[in-house]
Design a protein around this motif. Structure first.
Motif, PDB file in Angstrom:
ATOM      1  N   HIS A  45     -69.325  44.615  52.420  1.00 21.83           N
ATOM      2  CA  HIS A  45     -68.556  43.651  53.211  1.00 21.83           C
ATOM      3  C   HIS A  45     -68.566  42.272  52.566  1.00 21.83           C
ATOM      4  N   ASP A  50     -62.522  39.252  54.097  1.00 22.26           N
ATOM      5  CA  ASP A  50     -61.215  38.610  54.242  1.00 22.26           C
ATOM      6  C   ASP A  50     -61.278  37.740  55.499  1.00 22.26           C
ATOM      7  N   ALA A  53     -58.870  38.404  58.333  1.00 19.02           N
ATOM      8  CA  ALA A  53     -58.826  39.718  58.992  1.00 19.02           C
ATOM      9  C   ALA A  53     -60.232  40.088  59.456  1.00 19.02           C
ATOM     10  N   ILE A  54     -60.572  39.679  60.672  1.00 17.26           N
ATOM     11  CA  ILE A  54     -61.880  39.995  61.245  1.00 17.26           C
ATOM     12  C   ILE A  54     -61.777  41.379  61.891  1.00 17.26           C
ATOM     13  N   SER A  55     -62.217  42.412  61.178  1.00 11.44           N
ATOM     14  CA  SER A  55     -62.001  43.792  61.616  1.00 11.44           C
ATOM     15  C   SER A  55     -63.220  44.434  62.272  1.00 11.44           C
ATOM     16  N   ASP A  56     -64.420  43.872  62.089  1.00 10.83           N
ATOM     17  CA  ASP A  56     -65.606  44.486  62.675  1.00 10.83           C
ATOM     18  C   ASP A  56     -66.709  43.445  62.840  1.00 10.83           C
ATOM     19  N   THR A  59     -68.054  41.676  59.518  1.00 15.25           N
ATOM     20  CA  THR A  59     -67.134  40.657  59.003  1.00 15.25           C
ATOM     21  C   THR A  59     -67.167  39.406  59.875  1.00 15.25           C
TER      22      THR A  59
END
Length: 285
Positions: A45, A50, A53-56, A59
């Motif tokens: 990670h 990114d 783009a906070i995906s989880d 992150t």
């Protein structure tokens, strides 16, 4: 193993003598394996973060850590501790609840049939897999899951807390700094609130119209400001596990065993787990 670990939680000094030492060493080895897995995930990670783009969770934590320069508790050790908590609290508890649920299914085939009829009706009508939105149309399934939580709370005594100040409770003085544990088992089996509390009866959570009745007297995730932060996720996981298992398999006991697996007693430790048992899962056509 869980019983020895439970003793060490209360009396940590015993970890230096067997059989507690062996259990402690085994536990540390498992934690080290989890730590290695979490470290690898963290590296991946960190190299591909990114900020747009906070995906989880990882992150999001790393993003906050960077914006706060590692302050306000957003440190690497804190992140690692949180990841380990996710693994331990988020997998062992639901898997244990599922083991209890399967045990109830093979003891009560009539309950299993009612579950299947409800789940099959919902999935056939929508001609697709069960989704979370469908849980409002599955009163008996919700009643079954709530009764599993009531009858067999995975953590019968909850997590250990500590009083922040002196307090008097029903005539008892509890000084500041005293470790305290809530007796969840007692709440779930209180005859003042539950008729025949030892009996497994999903119908107790349905009204006369067959609608599901959510009970705030069933507290498998504890209550108050320190309630389990993963409660909503855990309830979703349990719903998907039960609906998909029952939809696709018919469960029965091991035909080579002379009697059904033990249901009224389990392995008592920090977690309350059923004794090991064998089960037959026959795929539904």
């Amino acid at each position: 193993m869980s019983e020895t670990l439970a003793v060490m939680i209360v009396y940590p000094i015993v970890e230096h003598i067997n059989p507690f030492k062996a259990a402690a060493d085994d536990y540390r080895a498992k934690v080290n394996r989890l730590t290695g897995f979490a470290n690898n995930a963290l590296k991946k990670h960190s190299n591909s973060i990114d900020e747009n783009a906070i995906s989880d969770y990882l992150t999001a934590f790393l993003h906050e850590q960077k914006s706060r320069n590692g302050g306000d508790g957003f440190t690497d050790p804190q992140l690692m501790r949180a990841l380990l908590d996710f693994f331990v609290a988020g997998t062992e508890t639901i898997s244990t609840s599922t083991l209890w649920a399967l045990l109830f299914l093979i003891h009560y085939p009539e309950i299993q049939k009612k579950l299947y009829d409800e789940i099959n009706f919902i999935s056939d009508n929508k001609e697709s897999d069960i989704e979370w939105n469908d849980h409002t149309n599955c009163p008996y399934t919700n009643a079954f899951i709530q009764e599993v939580f009531r009858c067999r709370p995975v953590t019968p005594l909850g997590l250990q807390r500590m009083t922040a100040k002196d307090v008097e409770l029903e005539g008892y003085f509890i000084p500041k700094g005293t470790p305290v544990m809530g007796n969840i088992w007692s709440v779930h089996h209180d005859p003042k609130h539950w008729k025949n509390p030892e009996a497994f009866q999903p119908e107790r959570h349905l009204n006369e119209e067959g609608d599901f009745i959510f009970s705030n007297k069933i507290i498998p995730f504890c209550i108050g400001a320190r309630v389990c932060p993963g409660e909503k996720l855990a309830r979703m996981e349990m719903f998907f596990l039960i609906t998909n298992l029952v939809k696709n398999f018919e469960f029965s006991s091991d035909p080579s065993s002379p009697k059904l697996p033990e249901m009224t007693d389990g392995v008592k430790g920090f977690l309350y787990t059923p004794h090991h048992y064998k089960i037959v899962a026959k795929a539904r056509i």
